[in-house]
Design a protein around this motif. Sequence first.
Motif, PDB file in Angstrom:
ATOM      1  N   ALA A 139       0.841  -1.193   0.000  1.00 36.07           N
ATOM      2  CA  ALA A 139       0.000   0.000   0.000  1.00 36.07           C
ATOM      3  C   ALA A 139       0.880   1.248   0.000  1.00 36.07           C
ATOM      4  O   ALA A 139       1.920   1.292   0.667  1.00 36.07           O
ATOM      5  CB  ALA A 139      -0.926   0.011   1.208  1.00 36.07           C
ATOM      6  N   HIS A 140       0.442   2.258  -0.749  1.00 35.29           N
ATOM      7  CA  HIS A 140       1.210   3.483  -0.896  1.00 35.29           C
ATOM      8  C   HIS A 140       0.299   4.703  -0.752  1.00 35.29           C
ATOM      9  O   HIS A 140      -0.886   4.654  -1.107  1.00 35.29           O
ATOM     10  CB  HIS A 140       1.871   3.545  -2.270  1.00 35.29           C
ATOM     11  CG  HIS A 140       2.668   2.326  -2.617  1.00 35.29           C
ATOM     12  ND1 HIS A 140       3.891   2.055  -2.069  1.00 35.29           N
ATOM     13  CD2 HIS A 140       2.398   1.288  -3.455  1.00 35.29           C
ATOM     14  CE1 HIS A 140       4.358   0.917  -2.555  1.00 35.29           C
ATOM     15  NE2 HIS A 140       3.462   0.432  -3.401  1.00 35.29           N
ATOM     16  N   LEU A 141       0.879   5.777  -0.260  1.00 38.41           N
ATOM     17  CA  LEU A 141       0.199   7.064  -0.249  1.00 38.41           C
ATOM     18  C   LEU A 141       0.847   7.918  -1.339  1.00 38.41           C
ATOM     19  O   LEU A 141       2.077   8.041  -1.396  1.00 38.41           O
ATOM     20  CB  LEU A 141       0.341   7.749   1.107  1.00 38.41           C
ATOM     21  CG  LEU A 141      -0.489   9.024   1.298  1.00 38.41           C
ATOM     22  CD1 LEU A 141      -1.982   8.687   1.345  1.00 38.41           C
ATOM     23  CD2 LEU A 141      -0.080   9.757   2.576  1.00 38.41           C
ATOM     24  N   VAL A 142       0.021   8.458  -2.214  1.00 38.05           N
ATOM     25  CA  VAL A 142       0.506   9.354  -3.261  1.00 38.05           C
ATOM     26  C   VAL A 142       0.216  10.785  -2.809  1.00 38.05           C
ATOM     27  O   VAL A 142      -0.927  11.107  -2.457  1.00 38.05           O
ATOM     28  CB  VAL A 142      -0.195   9.061  -4.607  1.00 38.05           C
ATOM     29  CG1 VAL A 142       0.353   9.973  -5.703  1.00 38.05           C
ATOM     30  CG2 VAL A 142      -0.019   7.591  -5.000  1.00 38.05           C
ATOM     31  N   VAL A 143       1.245  11.611  -2.770  1.00 38.02           N
ATOM     32  CA  VAL A 143       1.057  12.987  -2.307  1.00 38.02           C
ATOM     33  C   VAL A 143       1.468  13.960  -3.409  1.00 38.02           C
ATOM     34  O   VAL A 143       2.405  13.716  -4.169  1.00 38.02           O
ATOM     35  CB  VAL A 143       1.872  13.280  -1.019  1.00 38.02           C
ATOM     36  CG1 VAL A 143       1.400  12.398   0.118  1.00 38.02           C
ATOM     37  CG2 VAL A 143       3.367  13.098  -1.247  1.00 38.02           C
TER      38      VAL A 143
END
Length: 202
Positions: free
Chosen positions: A73-77
Motif C-alpha cells: 500500500a502506498h500514499l501518493v502525495v
Amino acid sequence: MSDPYAHRATLHQRAVDGFGTVRVLDLDPEADAPVVHSWVREERAAFWGMNGHTVRQVAEIYAHLATLDTHHAHLVVKDGTPAALLQTYEPAADRVGDCYPVLPGDIGVHLLLAPAGPDGARPGWSAALLGVVAGYVLGTLDRTRVVVDPDVRNERAIARFLRQGFTPGETVVLPEIDLPDVHLPEKRAQLAFLERAVAFPG
C-alpha cells in the motif's frame, strides 16, 4: 507551509507541468489511517468495501497488508497533500490470478483518488495521477503490464482507465475470500490492461 511527508522516503517522484510534484510513498498504517478512512467512508468509495469501518479498522487492514510480500500500500502525495491511495500486488498471489492467464511482468493496481478539494474537481487531475502511477509500476518497478479489476458497476473508474490507454479484457467473477484476517465478497469485475509499450511508446 511545511511538507508533513518530507521525512518519508520517496519511492517515485515526478514533476507534472501545471500540476505539481507528485511523490509515491509507503503507506504508514497508523499515521495515514485517518486520511485513508476519510476517503473510504465516502459513498463514492463504496467499491472499496470499507464504508462502515472505523479509523482503527482501517489501520488494522493496512497493518495486515504491510506483513505481506505480495501486496503493498502506498500514499501518493502532491506538493505535500495526500492525493491518492495506491495498492499494488502480484496477480498470481491474488484472487484475480484465478480469472486470467498471468504473464511474467504483470502487476496489479488498485487506485483511489482523493476527493475534490474546496475548489472542486480539477481538469487533468486523474490523468496526471494515473500517469505518475504508471511511471512508478512500469518504470521504477520495471514491470511490463498493469492489470486493474474495477467493479463492473464502477463506470467512472473503468472509463478513466480506458482513457489512459488501458485495453479492456474480460468481465470476470472474483471469488469470495473468507479468511481470519481478510474477507472480500464475490465481485464482478471488468479486467483491463496497460502495456508498458503503450504507456511509454518508444
